[in-house]
Write an enzyme that holds these catalytic residues in place. Structure first.
Site, PDB file in Angstrom:
ATOM      1  N   CYS A 128      -2.281  14.188  12.528  1.00  0.00           N
ATOM      2  CA  CYS A 128      -0.846  13.899  12.508  1.00  0.00           C
ATOM      3  C   CYS A 128      -0.392  13.754  13.952  1.00  0.00           C
ATOM      4  O   CYS A 128      -0.977  14.362  14.848  1.00  0.00           O
ATOM      5  CB  CYS A 128      -0.134  15.075  11.849  1.00  0.00           C
ATOM      6  N   ARG A 185       8.049   4.927  -1.421  1.00  0.00           N
ATOM      7  CA  ARG A 185       8.641   5.904  -0.485  1.00  0.00           C
ATOM      8  C   ARG A 185      10.161   5.965  -0.665  1.00  0.00           C
ATOM      9  O   ARG A 185      10.744   7.056  -0.642  1.00  0.00           O
ATOM     10  CB  ARG A 185       8.295   5.502   0.957  1.00  0.00           C
ATOM     11  N   ASN A 200      -0.457  10.395   4.531  1.00  0.00           N
ATOM     12  CA  ASN A 200       0.368  11.552   4.160  1.00  0.00           C
ATOM     13  C   ASN A 200       0.300  11.852   2.670  1.00  0.00           C
ATOM     14  O   ASN A 200       0.017  10.950   1.898  1.00  0.00           O
ATOM     15  CB  ASN A 200       1.829  11.252   4.524  1.00  0.00           C
ATOM     16  N   TYR A 206      10.021  19.037  11.646  1.00  0.00           N
ATOM     17  CA  TYR A 206      10.106  19.152  10.180  1.00  0.00           C
ATOM     18  C   TYR A 206      10.638  20.511   9.720  1.00  0.00           C
ATOM     19  O   TYR A 206      11.083  20.653   8.582  1.00  0.00           O
ATOM     20  CB  TYR A 206       8.733  18.886   9.529  1.00  0.00           C
ATOM     21  N   HIS A 262       3.101  19.285   9.155  1.00  0.00           N
ATOM     22  CA  HIS A 262       4.556  19.225   9.073  1.00  0.00           C
ATOM     23  C   HIS A 262       5.168  20.615   8.880  1.00  0.00           C
ATOM     24  O   HIS A 262       6.294  20.753   8.402  1.00  0.00           O
ATOM     25  CB  HIS A 262       5.028  18.230   7.984  1.00  0.00           C
TER      26      HIS A 262
END
Ligand code: G6P
Length: 438
Positions: A173, A97, A151, A257, A203
């Site tokens: 989510c 990540r 994700n 987002y 998102h």
């Protein structure tokens, strides 16, 4: 399924989020008689699995419930005859990540784990693994529901729908529930009095209308959130506020987002400054995680520690267990989930995954048709859906040109040349987790 004692298999069970999930199952035990929870992880996650698994055991013991917690590195054993499979794994862990977040920033492009190049690479690493899990589910628990939190959740749900034989899949989510809780807090009322009609993609979801006790308060909410101090906040995303005139003209409620798309320059600058000062979100989360695991080790701890709320996934247990309960009890209540569109949003293909308010039945979510999205947002949502589809194809085929296509059509990537440079550097950086590309 009713009256059956349920077996849950949680893939990525060593995650620091697991106490959230366990707390959710404990709270809803009266409605959802879970008898076994199997927490599965891989060899590298063994230590975390032990620590968090032992906390889970103490939590159910304290609650005095007949739920047995099993810890295993053998995924097949966990999947065997499971009723619900939940997935919360991270291929390459937080180190991967951090690369998703840092590499694009060097090129002036947003570094984030689910949007832009980071989202593409998280998809490329994750999709082959989820499809492998689906193949195992077909053999070991063909009737189970797959509830995916991994994700990029929308892309993963669509990959399962298009490229596996598992049709009982729902992507989940915490952004929609976070938006509802945020509105409740802004208006200083109980969460249960707020309802939002959601539609869009993961998102990239909009609140088309917002109700308090059934009366629309959309305009009031839109005015309130223009001020950064009263923006809807998530722990993992900075809230910069909105130009009031823009939001009024948009006339629907964006999710946190959306700042990456409507305030791209400001967000890239902010993320760059963060990376140079406090570190990227992955680096911050790494520290938080070590703190959490230290707490989890304490044999006297038998509840979810409040420090877990510093993670972006707050309310995720509520959303997850509420969904599983409604499928199990055929509750027919309305929840926002990622599910097959089936015509609910006219401008999105029928067989694509959308994030939308749905009626949750024993046969899964039935999305509530909205007609179409307002014209001002329709194009962006379609563009992101195209990006997701091409990204999924790249993940399945391991084809370089398809990956470059996905990268370049993402609206956060400014040019094919920059896209190629980012792609090459990220492919090299994530090589160990991308076997189909090498
Ligand atoms: C939100 C998002 C999740 C994401 C999480 C990250 O909850 O909806 O998709 O995984 O934030 O939180 P973290 O604490 O890991 O930054």
């Amino acid at each position: 399924m009713q009256n059956k004692h349920l077996k849950i298999a949680t893939i990525g069970g060593g995650s620091s989020y697991t106490p959230e999930l366990i707390e959710g199952f404990i709270r809803r035990f009266d409605e959802l008689p879970v008898s076994e929870i199997w927490l599965v992880d891989i060899e590298e996650g063994r230590e975390k699995l032990e620590i968090v698994g032992n906390l889970a055991k103490r939590m159910v013991e304290k609650a005095g419930l007949p739920i047995s917690i099993h810890l295993t590195l053998n995924r097949k054993e966990a999947l065997q005859n499971a009723d619900f499979v939940t997935t919360q794994f991270r291929v390459g862990s937080l180190d991967a990540r951090a690369k998703d977040e840092k590499i694009p920033l060097k090129y002036g492009v947003l570094g984030q784990e689910t949007n832009g190049p980071g989202g593409l690479f998280k998809g490329l690493r994750t999709i082959p693994v989820i499809l492998e899990i689906c193949q195992e589910m077909e053999k070991l628990c063909p009737d189970a529901w797959l509830i995916n939190f991994t994700n990029p959740a929308g892309m993963v749900t669509e990959a399962v729908l298009r490229y596996s034989n598992i049709k009982k899949v729902v992507g989940l989510c915490n952004v929609p529930i976070g938006m509802e809780m945020g509105v409740a807090k802004l208006l200083d009322v109980e969460h249960s009095r707020i309802r939002i009609n959601f539609a869009g993609l993961n998102h990239m979801v909009y609140g088309l209308d917002v109700f308090l006790d059934g009366v629309s308060v959309k305009e009031q909410v839109i005015s309130l959130i223009t001020d950064p101090k009263s923006s809807i906040k998530m722990q993992n995303i900075v809230a910069l506020g909105w130009e009031p005139e823009f939001l009024k003209a948009l006339n629907i409620f964006p999710c946190p987002y959306h700042q990456y798309y409507y305030k791209t320059k400001d967000m890239v600058e902010k993320e760059t400054r963060n990376a140079e000062t406090i570190g990227t979100r992955a680096e911050v989360v790494k520290e938080l995680e070590s703190e959490l695991f230290e707490l989890y080790k304490d044999p006297n701890l038998s509840i979810k520690p409040p420090q877990l709320e510093k993670r972006g996934g707050a309310y995720y247990s509520d959303a997850a267990v509420r969904l599983i309960t409604s499928i199990y009890t055929d509750k027919c209540d309305i929840q926002p989930v990622n599910t097959i569109n089936n015509g609910a949003i006219a401008s999105i293909p029928n067989e694509s995954a959308v994030e939308i308010s749905s009626v949750i039945t024993k046969d899964g979510p039935k999305p509530i048709a909205i007609g179409d999205l307002p014209v001002a947002v329709r194009g962006l949502v379609q563009q992101i859906k195209s990006f997701e589809r091409v990204a999924i194809e790249a993940a399945v085929t391991g084809d370089y040109n398809t990956a470059l296509l996905a990268m370049t059509i993402n609206p956060l990537v400014a040019s094919d040349r920059v896209g190629k440079e980012i792609l090459d550097e990220m492919l090299e950086a994530h090589k160990n987790y991308l076997p189909s590309f090498f």
